[in-house]
Design a protein around this motif. Sequence first.
Motif, mmCIF file in Angstrom:
data_model
loop_
_atom_site.group_PDB
_atom_site.id
_atom_site.type_symbol
_atom_site.label_atom_id
_atom_site.label_comp_id
_atom_site.label_asym_id
_atom_site.label_seq_id
_atom_site.Cartn_x
_atom_site.Cartn_y
_atom_site.Cartn_z
ATOM 1 N N ASN A 188 46.534 33.784 8.355
ATOM 2 C CA ASN A 188 46.805 34.235 9.716
ATOM 3 C C ASN A 188 45.638 33.949 10.650
ATOM 4 O OD1 ASN A 188 49.372 35.341 9.129
ATOM 5 N ND2 ASN A 188 48.398 37.137 8.239
ATOM 6 N N GLU A 189 45.963 33.331 11.784
ATOM 7 C CA GLU A 189 44.977 33.051 12.818
ATOM 8 C C GLU A 189 45.469 33.633 14.135
ATOM 9 O OE1 GLU A 189 44.545 28.821 12.883
ATOM 10 O OE2 GLU A 189 43.174 28.797 11.183
ATOM 11 N N ILE A 190 44.534 34.176 14.908
ATOM 12 C CA ILE A 190 44.915 34.758 16.187
ATOM 13 C C ILE A 190 44.037 34.193 17.302
ATOM 14 C CG2 ILE A 190 45.846 36.941 15.314
ATOM 15 C CD1 ILE A 190 43.115 38.202 15.876
ATOM 16 N N LYS A 191 44.619 34.134 18.488
ATOM 17 C CA LYS A 191 43.844 33.809 19.690
ATOM 18 C C LYS A 191 44.026 34.969 20.646
ATOM 19 C CE LYS A 191 45.145 30.422 22.459
ATOM 20 N NZ LYS A 191 45.300 29.045 22.997
ATOM 21 N N VAL A 192 42.949 35.608 21.020
ATOM 22 C CA VAL A 192 43.042 36.787 21.872
ATOM 23 C C VAL A 192 42.114 36.640 23.076
ATOM 24 C CG1 VAL A 192 43.576 38.296 19.915
ATOM 25 C CG2 VAL A 192 41.201 38.052 20.666
ATOM 26 N N ARG A 193 42.363 37.486 24.065
ATOM 27 C CA ARG A 193 41.416 37.677 25.145
ATOM 28 C C ARG A 193 40.911 39.106 25.056
ATOM 29 N NH1 ARG A 193 41.377 33.924 29.310
ATOM 30 N NH2 ARG A 193 43.068 32.408 29.301
ATOM 31 N N HIS A 194 39.635 39.305 25.347
ATOM 32 C CA HIS A 194 39.148 40.679 25.355
ATOM 33 C C HIS A 194 38.116 40.876 26.453
ATOM 34 C CE1 HIS A 194 35.045 41.077 23.223
ATOM 35 N NE2 HIS A 194 35.141 39.840 23.624
ATOM 36 N N ILE A 195 38.022 42.124 26.887
ATOM 37 C CA ILE A 195 37.041 42.521 27.895
ATOM 38 C C ILE A 195 36.209 43.633 27.280
ATOM 39 C CG2 ILE A 195 36.673 43.448 30.212
ATOM 40 C CD1 ILE A 195 39.514 42.413 30.911
ATOM 41 N N LEU A 196 34.936 43.361 27.067
ATOM 42 C CA LEU A 196 34.048 44.333 26.426
ATOM 43 C C LEU A 196 33.360 45.187 27.491
ATOM 44 C CD1 LEU A 196 32.651 45.310 23.787
ATOM 45 C CD2 LEU A 196 30.872 43.611 24.258
ATOM 46 N N VAL A 197 33.497 46.517 27.344
ATOM 47 C CA VAL A 197 32.869 47.450 28.288
ATOM 48 C C VAL A 197 32.149 48.546 27.521
ATOM 49 C CG1 VAL A 197 34.458 47.007 30.189
ATOM 50 C CG2 VAL A 197 35.053 48.708 28.458
ATOM 51 N N LYS A 198 31.415 49.395 28.244
ATOM 52 C CA LYS A 198 30.593 50.412 27.589
ATOM 53 C C LYS A 198 31.375 51.647 27.161
ATOM 54 C CE LYS A 198 26.069 49.327 29.606
ATOM 55 N NZ LYS A 198 24.951 49.847 30.442
ATOM 56 N N THR A 199 32.356 52.067 27.976
ATOM 57 C CA THR A 199 33.009 53.355 27.715
ATOM 58 C C THR A 199 34.517 53.204 27.562
ATOM 59 O OG1 THR A 199 33.410 53.875 30.046
ATOM 60 C CG2 THR A 199 31.244 54.467 29.139
ATOM 61 N N GLU A 200 35.098 54.197 26.923
ATOM 62 C CA GLU A 200 36.543 54.226 26.748
ATOM 63 C C GLU A 200 37.233 54.338 28.103
ATOM 64 O OE1 GLU A 200 39.982 56.928 24.521
ATOM 65 O OE2 GLU A 200 37.853 57.352 24.186
ATOM 66 N N GLN A 201 36.650 55.124 29.007
ATOM 67 C CA GLN A 201 37.266 55.303 30.315
ATOM 68 C C GLN A 201 37.329 53.987 31.079
ATOM 69 O OE1 GLN A 201 38.783 58.145 31.435
ATOM 70 N NE2 GLN A 201 39.535 56.678 32.970
ATOM 71 N N GLU A 202 36.266 53.168 30.974
ATOM 72 C CA GLU A 202 36.277 51.862 31.622
ATOM 73 C C GLU A 202 37.411 51.003 31.075
ATOM 74 O OE1 GLU A 202 32.210 49.958 32.684
ATOM 75 O OE2 GLU A 202 31.822 51.226 30.936
ATOM 76 N N ALA A 203 37.619 51.068 29.762
ATOM 77 C CA ALA A 203 38.691 50.292 29.135
ATOM 78 C C ALA A 203 40.051 50.733 29.665
ATOM 79 C CB ALA A 203 38.633 50.439 27.617
ATOM 80 N N LYS A 204 40.238 52.059 29.792
ATOM 81 C CA LYS A 204 41.517 52.577 30.291
ATOM 82 C C LYS A 204 41.739 52.204 31.748
ATOM 83 C CE LYS A 204 41.855 56.448 27.049
ATOM 84 N NZ LYS A 204 41.870 57.923 26.875
ATOM 85 N N ASP A 205 40.667 52.235 32.544
ATOM 86 C CA ASP A 205 40.786 51.864 33.957
ATOM 87 C C ASP A 205 41.162 50.394 34.095
ATOM 88 O OD1 ASP A 205 40.108 54.425 34.697
ATOM 89 O OD2 ASP A 205 37.995 53.946 35.098
ATOM 90 N N ILE A 206 40.594 49.553 33.241
ATOM 91 C CA ILE A 206 40.916 48.121 33.287
ATOM 92 C C ILE A 206 42.370 47.891 32.925
ATOM 93 C CG2 ILE A 206 40.514 45.911 32.105
ATOM 94 C CD1 ILE A 206 37.518 46.666 32.076
ATOM 95 N N GLN A 253 34.879 32.327 29.898
ATOM 96 C CA GLN A 253 36.171 31.728 29.539
ATOM 97 C C GLN A 253 37.322 32.708 29.772
ATOM 98 O OE1 GLN A 253 33.403 31.326 27.250
ATOM 99 N NE2 GLN A 253 33.118 29.473 28.467
ATOM 100 N N GLY A 254 37.070 33.703 30.604
ATOM 101 C CA GLY A 254 38.113 34.685 30.891
ATOM 102 C C GLY A 254 38.385 35.603 29.712
ATOM 103 N N GLY A 255 37.386 35.770 28.847
ATOM 104 C CA GLY A 255 37.526 36.672 27.707
ATOM 105 C C GLY A 255 38.199 36.054 26.496
ATOM 106 N N GLU A 256 38.501 34.762 26.561
ATOM 107 C CA GLU A 256 39.264 34.151 25.463
ATOM 108 C C GLU A 256 38.415 33.896 24.227
ATOM 109 O OE1 GLU A 256 42.559 31.142 25.941
ATOM 110 O OE2 GLU A 256 40.984 29.843 25.113
ATOM 111 N N ILE A 257 38.944 34.293 23.087
ATOM 112 C CA ILE A 257 38.388 33.961 21.777
ATOM 113 C C ILE A 257 39.347 32.949 21.155
ATOM 114 C CG2 ILE A 257 37.746 34.832 19.494
ATOM 115 C CD1 ILE A 257 37.292 37.570 20.778
#
Length: 229
Positions: A127-145, A171-175
Motif C-alpha cells: 500500500n502506497e499513499i499520497k497525502v497533503r498535510h498542514i503541520l501546526v503547533k496546537t489541536e485548536q489550530e488544526a480544527k480552525d484550519i 509544495q502545498g503540503g503534498e507528500i
Amino acid sequence: MKKLLLATALAALTAPVFAQTAFTVNGQTVSVAEQKELMKVLADRGVKDQKQQLEAARSILAQEKLIEEAAKKANIAQDPAVKALIAERKTEIYSAELVRKNAAAHPLTDADLKKTYEEVKKQYDPNEIKVRHILVKTEQEAKDIIKSLNAGGDFAAIAKEKSLDQGTAAQGGEIPFTNIRRIAIPGFAETAMALNKGSLLPFLSTAHSVITLSSFRTSEKYLCPLLTL
C-alpha cells in the motif's frame, strides 16, 4: 644428449614462475614468502599468469614498504584517529571474511531462496499513499484550519502559509506516493489509510497535522528488491 638438453630447455620455459629471490626497497627486505603469499591471493582473484602475479606482487609490496616507511617517520601509527580507523577496517575485513567463509561452507539453495522470498513477502505491504498535510503547533489550530477548508479554503494555499513542515509547505503540503511502512511518524500512515479520498482529519501526536488523502495505490514494484537486483 641433444634431446635431453632440448627437453631441459623446454621444461625451463614452461615451468611455473615463482618468486625465487628477496629484494629490498629503501633498505627494507621483501621476502620470498611475502611474494608467494601475495601471488596466491592474486591467483584467487583471477590473475592466472604467474609472471603477471610476480610482477604485480613485487610492485604492490614495494609500494607497501615505501608507505610503511613514510608512516613510521611521521609517527602516524600513534595518532588516535588512525588507530581507530585501523581498528574499524580490521573489523570490516574480519566480518567480510567470516561472511565469505560461511557462505562457502553453507551455500544457499533454490529452496533457501524461495523460503526467504516468501518470508519477506509476508512482511511486505504494497500500500502506497499520497497525502497533503498542514503541520501546526496546537489541536485548536488544526480544527480552525479544517473549518476554513470546509468553508472553501484552498488546502495548498493554507499549507504554504501556515504549515510548519518546511519540507512540504512549498509544495502545498503534498507528500508524494510513499509506502506506508516508510512513514516514520507513528500512526500517521494508519490514520491516512482510514480516510476517504479528499476527506479531512486532524491527526494528533506530539505535533498536530491536518491531513487529506490525495490518492491511494497498491504497488508490487518494490516487492522483495533483494531478490530482484
